[in-house]
Design a protein around this motif. Sequence first.
Motif, short mmCIF file in Angstrom:
data_model
loop_
_atom_site.label_atom_id
_atom_site.label_comp_id
_atom_site.label_asym_id
_atom_site.label_seq_id
_atom_site.Cartn_x
_atom_site.Cartn_y
_atom_site.Cartn_z
N VAL A 85 0.84 -1.20 0.00
CA VAL A 85 0.00 0.00 0.00
C VAL A 85 0.88 1.26 0.00
N GLU A 106 -5.38 -1.67 -2.80
CA GLU A 106 -5.75 -1.59 -1.39
C GLU A 106 -6.71 -2.71 -1.00
N VAL A 137 -10.21 -0.48 3.53
CA VAL A 137 -9.94 0.40 2.39
C VAL A 137 -10.47 1.81 2.66
N PHE A 212 -3.85 2.32 6.55
CA PHE A 212 -4.00 0.88 6.35
C PHE A 212 -3.50 0.10 7.57
#
Length: 380
Positions: A85, A106, A137, A212
């Motif tokens: 990511v 993602e 996400v 994330f």
Amino acid sequence: MPAWLTATGAALAALVLADVLSAGLGRFALRRGIIDRPDVRKAHDRPTPYLGGVAIAVAALTAGTVSIPYWDRRITVLVVAAVIVALVGLLDDVRPTRPAFRLAVEAGAAGAVVLAGGRIGVFGHWADPVVTVVWVVVLANSFNLLDNMDGAAAAVAVPVGCLIAGAACLEGRRGLALLLITLAAACLGFLVHNWAPARMFMGDAGSLFIGFLLAAGAVLVRIPGGAPARLAELLLFTFVATVDTCLVVIARPRAGLSCFTAGTDHVSHRLRAMGLTVPQVALTLFTVAGLAGLCGVAVAAARLPGVLTLAAAGTGAAALVLLLIRVPVYAVVPEEAPGTADVLPMTTRAAAGPGPRDLAPGRAPASDPAPVLHIDEWRK
């Protein structure tokens, strides 16, 4: 070695490493032109280098992975997915990518975390994995939206990372806790360069990585208390980012703006419009995130009831959205202003030119003025 001593050493290493790397990468970004230039939809008024997110990711992962006593499948997948990511975010910093590509990567990274055992665990059937992927996400991109003012995103990540680490400790997840503590420490080290007036931005590489890792880390922590407690914990750990995203999603369509473009109408900008300075905004977000996160830890420790806490957190979030949405931040600009829409955030009005009328009274103050940053400043 005692666990607290290991955590302290890892945090100090991440903090120092993030500080040193930020300085070096800032000089590199200026030489290579990896900078964020001001425009009418942004609050800053000088070209500012990116790559702070690279410093955060490298510092957090280096200090964290070296300190983790043993690795399991969940930690390995989480680290690899977070790196992917971050790389996608870095690619977007250097050369803008299509949103669909970013979202697909993602979603794949979030799906890997789900396959490794990360679940929200609310429904108890096939919907849990799907909701978990969507939630991770959305939260990753919520932190991307939150990175809109000097010190804002990093100031929120520091308490949230520490408090999710506390919840992980309650479950005995020492490796996850160390990783999140080093993330918080790395963000603190980066704040030296990102505090107002910022000399450096984290960019998408940093905001997506942070969002994330925090979101995925939260779903990897299992707590007792059933679905209400789980939802309350997740909402409280992501309180500031959730409120900010909900505010933008509700306010922009009402003003005729897209939710997918940059703008100066987030929580931080509305706090500025209420008279707070940029440092005061960052400290306010830090405080709110910390208090909400403490309640999240209390839910994880079964010290607060899940149902009542979820109701209180949801009511508080809704009240904040309703309060902040009334703060005037939009203005009409003239049709002859090139490259502008009919309606823009009021903090961009000076750049776009005077408009015939305001949609709401008042004017949001612009960001604190600062001279243009040159590479020579990094040598001082």
